[in-house]
Motif scaffolding. Sequence first.
Motif, short mmCIF file in Angstrom:
data_model
loop_
_atom_site.label_atom_id
_atom_site.label_comp_id
_atom_site.label_asym_id
_atom_site.label_seq_id
_atom_site.Cartn_x
_atom_site.Cartn_y
_atom_site.Cartn_z
N THR B 239 -34.88 -25.66 26.27
CA THR B 239 -36.06 -26.06 25.50
C THR B 239 -37.25 -25.24 25.96
N VAL B 240 -38.01 -24.76 25.00
CA VAL B 240 -39.21 -24.02 25.34
C VAL B 240 -40.41 -24.88 24.96
N VAL B 241 -41.28 -25.15 25.96
CA VAL B 241 -42.49 -25.92 25.67
C VAL B 241 -43.65 -24.93 25.59
N MET B 242 -44.27 -24.88 24.43
CA MET B 242 -45.38 -23.94 24.26
C MET B 242 -46.66 -24.54 24.83
N THR B 243 -47.61 -23.66 25.07
CA THR B 243 -48.90 -24.12 25.59
C THR B 243 -49.81 -24.61 24.47
N LEU B 244 -49.40 -24.33 23.22
CA LEU B 244 -50.27 -24.67 22.10
C LEU B 244 -50.42 -26.17 21.94
N ASP B 245 -51.63 -26.57 21.54
CA ASP B 245 -51.84 -27.94 21.12
C ASP B 245 -51.74 -27.94 19.60
N LEU B 246 -50.71 -28.58 19.11
CA LEU B 246 -50.41 -28.53 17.68
C LEU B 246 -51.63 -28.97 16.83
N GLU B 247 -52.29 -30.02 17.29
CA GLU B 247 -53.46 -30.52 16.55
C GLU B 247 -54.54 -29.45 16.43
N LEU B 248 -54.83 -28.82 17.56
CA LEU B 248 -55.87 -27.80 17.58
C LEU B 248 -55.45 -26.61 16.74
N GLN B 249 -54.19 -26.28 16.82
CA GLN B 249 -53.64 -25.17 16.05
C GLN B 249 -53.82 -25.41 14.55
N ARG B 250 -53.45 -26.59 14.14
CA ARG B 250 -53.61 -26.95 12.72
C ARG B 250 -55.07 -26.83 12.31
N TYR B 251 -55.94 -27.31 13.21
CA TYR B 251 -57.35 -27.28 12.88
C TYR B 251 -57.85 -25.84 12.75
N ALA B 252 -57.44 -25.00 13.68
CA ALA B 252 -57.87 -23.60 13.66
C ALA B 252 -57.41 -22.92 12.38
N ASN B 253 -56.16 -23.18 12.00
CA ASN B 253 -55.64 -22.60 10.77
C ASN B 253 -56.48 -23.03 9.58
N GLN B 254 -56.77 -24.32 9.59
CA GLN B 254 -57.51 -24.87 8.46
C GLN B 254 -58.91 -24.26 8.40
N ARG B 255 -59.48 -24.06 9.61
CA ARG B 255 -60.85 -23.55 9.68
C ARG B 255 -60.93 -22.09 9.21
N LEU B 256 -59.80 -21.37 9.36
CA LEU B 256 -59.78 -19.97 8.93
C LEU B 256 -59.38 -19.82 7.47
N SER B 257 -58.90 -20.92 6.89
CA SER B 257 -58.16 -20.77 5.63
C SER B 257 -59.04 -20.32 4.47
N ASN B 258 -60.36 -20.44 4.58
CA ASN B 258 -61.16 -19.99 3.44
C ASN B 258 -61.62 -18.54 3.59
N LYS B 259 -61.11 -17.86 4.62
CA LYS B 259 -61.42 -16.44 4.79
C LYS B 259 -60.26 -15.60 4.24
N GLU B 260 -60.58 -14.35 3.90
CA GLU B 260 -59.50 -13.48 3.43
C GLU B 260 -58.52 -13.21 4.56
N SER B 261 -59.10 -12.82 5.70
CA SER B 261 -58.24 -12.40 6.81
C SER B 261 -59.01 -12.66 8.09
N ALA B 262 -58.42 -13.42 9.01
CA ALA B 262 -59.15 -13.79 10.21
C ALA B 262 -58.19 -14.24 11.28
N SER B 263 -58.69 -14.28 12.51
CA SER B 263 -57.85 -14.79 13.58
C SER B 263 -58.72 -15.49 14.62
#
Lengths: 387, 638
Positions: B239-263
């Motif tokens: 099993t691989v446990v990632m360091t990512l916080d899924l909640e934060l990840q989802r939020y970050a994606n959502q926050r970028l989603s109205n841009k053409e291209s971003a990270s």
Amino acid sequence: MASRRYRIGEDPDYVPIGRRLLMLNWTLVLLISALSGIGFAMLYSAANGSVEPWAERQMMRFAVGALLMIGIAVTDVRVWLKLAYFSYFVALILLIGVEIKGDIGMGAQRWINLGFFQLQPSELMKISLVLALARYFHGLTVEEVGRIPLLIPPLLMVLAPAALVLRQPDLGTALLLIAGGGVIFWLAGVRMWKFALILGAVLAIIPIGWQFLRDYQKNRVLTFLNPENDPLGAGYHITQSKIALGSGGLFGKGYMLGSQSHLNFLPEKQTDFIFTMLGEEFGLVGGLALLLLYTMVIMYGYVIALRCRNQFGRLVAIGITSTFFLYVFINIAMVMGLIPVVGVPLPLVSYGGTVMMTILVSFGLLMSVSIHRDIRISRQGNDDGRQ
Amino acid sequence: MWHRDSDRYRMFTRRALMLGAGQGILLTGLAARMYYLQVMESDRYRVLADENRISHRLLPPPRGLITDRFGAPVAVNRQNYHIMIVREQAQDVRRTLEILGQIIELGPDTIERVERDVARRRSFVPVTVRDNLTWEEVARVGVNAPDLPGLIIDAGRSRDYPEGPHLAHTLGYVAAVSEKELTGDPLLELPGFRIGKSGIEKVYDLALRGSAGTSQVEVNALGRVIRELDREEGDSGNTVVMTLDLELQRYANQRLSNKESASAVVLDIHNGEVLAMASHPTYDPNAFTNGISHKLWNSLVNNEYAPLSNKAVTGTYAPGSTFKMCVALAGLEAGVVTANQRFFCPGHLDLGNARFHCWKRGGHGWVDMHDSMKHSCDVYYYEISQKIGIDRIAAMANKLGLGELTGIDLPNERSGLIPTKDWKEIQLGKRWQGGETLISSIGQGYVLATPLQLATMVARIASGKAVKPHLTRDHVTAEGITSRASEEFPELQVNRAHLARIRDGMNGVTNELRGTAHRSRIDIKGMEMAGKTGTSQVRRITMRERQTTGVLDNADLPWKYRDHALFVAFAPVDNPRYACAVVVDHGGSGSGIAAPIARDILIKAQELKSARPGISAANIQSTAQLSRPSQTDREEEG
């Protein structure tokens, strides 16, 4: 009294039919039945515990063949002497017949379809050749056997059918005919150096004859000489056969438990490779037991030949016995990888109607010789000659 | 005449005995050969017979699970039902398939394809009719089983990413093994076996793969399985446990989603754990598991905004003003400038006959280091960079993690570029120009960095340690899992007072009036962030443009000539924990576009307490057991 004739009732050698049945070699019949019984058991195993499709039909053929055998055995040997040349010519004509109009089977023309029965003239020829050669040498004195011109007709009698069979092409049967014929030449008293001469001639023409062999025959010889050459093709048969035998060990894997046979790694397990299956399932013990039974049959043949008081009977007996020996030897040596795969069945055990018939008919003749061993027959083939 | 016959008889007897003896010898030879084969060589042939009859089949192990830092599964193995047909049991394949077509949906060419496949294989080999049956379809086929001879429903496992596009760039995806990926491991040759092709799935592929079990079956000469002799289950992957916080990840994606291209990247500044790594636009990794369609593949590859690439590690950008911390720190460390030293900004600086402009046309007047960051004065950096020199700037940039790979556990990471004099000589064969130092000092020119590098730089400034980012909680290899918990990053070898000065400047940017990102400050007590804006040019502004139309506004330019908007930050100011970098490709100004995103993400991270300790596969056994197949799974496979 050059040619005094008897009516049948007056024949001094006449033996009533009931007495002839008593004189039948019942021990030999028992041995033959035992071998055939082993054959049924192995065919039952080859079909994964079923009499279909092989064991049942083999039993019926054996029943018919055994009756025929006894019928032939109690028939006066002089009848067979008289029919010797006739049967030879019939067989020869049929052989030519398959050359002209034969059915294709296994890439070799071997059968004449008579509608209800597939006749294999080469099998008929194995018996007829023995009879005809015995008939011929019966008529020659020791001195005459030494004269080369008199040896030419019997030589042609051997070579003609051998050549026809080879053309079919059936290398195994051709070798059986030549070897069986050679045995009769030898027993008739043909000098050793003449054999050496023939052998030398044959060795000389082998390179030429090689060109007339079919590719599959060449492959068989080449594969035999170096089986690793072709592990998936022709060499596969020999390799798998050796694995089956070897893995059987001393006591075998048990009846119907041979993995090589039952998982189809072993080809032709019901015919040419049936000895392998027996060796796998019953091991060395089973194989030696079968070999012992064959040896007893062969020794029986020798006893009959040596006790026979007419040359025809002696030559017929030794010819039949030797042909039988050759079947056994070639088949077993083949499946153990000692000689090339030549397609010779194991007599009485392998599945196959024609071979079963041939063997039983020839044992009928052998027993006929035995029952009538005391009859003296003149060199001209007459039943007198007591002078 | 009788004596003659007795001559013949004597010769016959003599020769018959010789013949008999000869035949006896040959028969003995057969017996000897039998003994040789069946006794002397028996062991060898027994092995060969078993090799013939026993076939070893590999049982593919279940692929290891991947979870976020709190154990939420993000890559799992889903039961995948497929329906297969066996010709010898079906008799009339076409008819069976036609009936099946009335019960469940089959593709238009399915019947033809199956008939072709069936004809090509041995009659007992099952041929797949359809994949991915729903449970309802399985039930419908089951009910109609009597009318469908020769059909088998088989349950396999296929990789499933329940979060879909949210983690595509870090997780990666699995797909069928290609020819050149074959390593001789027989597992890879199993039909249907999948290996990681990208992201974590690729980097940790061996650890996730597990070890194959074997099944010993008895086969006949045609390869038909007669029975199973022995079975040894394999070990599922780690099993691989990632360091990512899924909640934060989802939020970050959502926050970028109205841009053409971003990270965007969020790091824990103490241990380098990547708490969120978002790259927009993204894609659905599930599309690859069962073979991606040509159409979808082409649309992904040809997309202008490169959805397949993880821009957080593969995108290299001129860092613009976010690079100024490097230059300032290099100046302090080199001792050529003090924090209080002031320079005058008239709006430009002339060097030789070239004029270098500040972003503010009127200039900033007198600025010290704090103000230079707060206002992002370019001239200040032109001035000090001349004193420091490019090589010392580059050395500091390297120290802060720029210009070299961060070593993140992802494939295809780019190292960006920090130019030096030597580099230019070697790479371009030209001498370094003084003006290039000036350009470099404001993060333009040759300077390139990835968003992850920028986040790392901030994490190092905030922590004073040589933090390296990573995506998994533990070191995971095929041999086992070892915790990273005991790992400490070395000190940065930078004067702590100097670092404090830099942090102070960054604090000014957000939390002081007239700071460039003051509008995007975090107004929540205890969560305040310190940051730095960056607006990097991707085109050259000509003298002619400045004189005629003036510098064109971004909105008047085509998308790909617009400035990149960057913002880097750490929070909370007093007791830093989170570092963040946001890059909006051609987004416009760093303060207007990137800073609000970073602010929102950092608020979210602090609300979620994303950096709180999660689970570790190293010391929690139950997660490893999650990935083992249950007993029922096993039975359904049989």
